[in-house]
Motif scaffolding. Structure first.
Motif, PDB file in Angstrom:
ATOM      1  N   LYS A   1       0.829  -1.206   0.000  1.00  7.24           N
ATOM      2  CA  LYS A   1       0.000   0.000   0.000  1.00  7.24           C
ATOM      3  C   LYS A   1       0.865   1.260   0.000  1.00  7.24           C
ATOM      4  O   LYS A   1       1.935   1.292   0.579  1.00  7.24           O
ATOM      5  N   GLY A   2       0.378   2.289  -0.667  1.00  9.57           N
ATOM      6  CA  GLY A   2       1.080   3.562  -0.693  1.00  9.57           C
ATOM      7  C   GLY A   2       2.240   3.590  -1.671  1.00  9.57           C
ATOM      8  O   GLY A   2       3.230   4.265  -1.449  1.00  9.57           O
TER       9      GLY A   2
ATOM     10  N   THR B   1      -7.078  -0.291  -7.213  1.00 10.70           N
ATOM     11  CA  THR B   1      -7.212   1.159  -7.162  1.00 10.70           C
ATOM     12  C   THR B   1      -7.763   1.596  -5.807  1.00 10.70           C
ATOM     13  O   THR B   1      -8.243   0.770  -5.026  1.00 10.70           O
ATOM     14  N   VAL B   2      -7.702   2.894  -5.555  1.00  6.86           N
ATOM     15  CA  VAL B   2      -8.241   3.437  -4.304  1.00  6.86           C
ATOM     16  C   VAL B   2      -9.754   3.252  -4.234  1.00  6.86           C
ATOM     17  O   VAL B   2     -10.344   3.378  -3.168  1.00  6.86           O
TER      18      VAL B   2
ATOM     19  N   SER C   1      -3.732   2.045 -22.161  1.00  9.24           N
ATOM     20  CA  SER C   1      -4.446   2.942 -21.258  1.00  9.24           C
ATOM     21  C   SER C   1      -3.464   3.749 -20.432  1.00  9.24           C
ATOM     22  O   SER C   1      -2.257   3.513 -20.466  1.00  9.24           O
ATOM     23  N   GLN C   2      -3.995   4.690 -19.682  1.00 12.51           N
ATOM     24  CA  GLN C   2      -3.195   5.490 -18.763  1.00 12.51           C
ATOM     25  C   GLN C   2      -4.040   5.844 -17.554  1.00 12.51           C
ATOM     26  O   GLN C   2      -5.258   5.954 -17.658  1.00 12.51           O
ATOM     27  N   PHE C   3      -3.394   5.984 -16.409  1.00 11.32           N
ATOM     28  CA  PHE C   3      -4.098   6.420 -15.205  1.00 11.32           C
ATOM     29  C   PHE C   3      -3.099   6.975 -14.212  1.00 11.32           C
ATOM     30  O   PHE C   3      -1.902   6.701 -14.290  1.00 11.32           O
TER      31      PHE C   3
ATOM     32  N   CYS D   1      -2.556  -0.401  -4.238  1.00  8.89           N
ATOM     33  CA  CYS D   1      -1.444  -1.330  -4.088  1.00  8.89           C
ATOM     34  C   CYS D   1      -1.336  -2.177  -5.347  1.00  8.89           C
ATOM     35  O   CYS D   1      -2.215  -2.155  -6.201  1.00  8.89           O
ATOM     36  N   LEU D   2      -0.233  -2.878  -5.458  1.00  7.45           N
ATOM     37  CA  LEU D   2      -0.054  -3.757  -6.628  1.00  7.45           C
ATOM     38  C   LEU D   2       0.649  -5.031  -6.198  1.00  7.45           C
ATOM     39  O   LEU D   2       1.273  -5.096  -5.154  1.00  7.45           O
ATOM     40  N   TYR D   3       0.499  -6.030  -7.053  1.00  9.21           N
ATOM     41  CA  TYR D   3       1.086  -7.334  -6.769  1.00  9.21           C
ATOM     42  C   TYR D   3       1.772  -7.834  -8.027  1.00  9.21           C
ATOM     43  O   TYR D   3       1.236  -7.775  -9.084  1.00  9.21           O
TER      44      TYR D   3
END
Length: 82
Positions: A21-22, A40-41, A71-73, A80-82
């Motif tokens: 996270k973060g 995503t949040v 895509s873009q964001f 968070c990501l895994y």
């Protein structure tokens, strides 16, 4: 722009990991060119193949049920990501 992944993402969704996270642009930058799962949040998640990060925007290929879509964001939208 890098090529999109040649294979589909795994059928399973990884468990949410608060330890990641973060995340920020420097942290996420180490995953350029690797398939990762992003939460995503807003609580939704998806597979993404990041190709670049610039000015707080992540660019890459997002898996959309049956195909990849460029895509873009905003990095700030990543919980968070895994």
């Amino acid at each position: 722009m890098r090529k999109m992944p040649a294979t589909r993402p795994p059928n399973t969704v990884p468990k949410y990991c608060q330890a990641m996270k973060g995340t920020g642009p420097n942290f996420i930058g180490q995953y350029i060119g690797f398939l990762v799962y992003v939460w995503t949040v807003y609580g939704n998640g998806f597979w993404v193949y990041p190709t670049t990060i610039s000015s707080g925007i992540l660019y890459g290929y997002v898996w959309r049920t049956s195909h990849y879509e460029y895509s873009q964001f905003r990095v700030s939208m990543i919980d968070c990501l895994y």
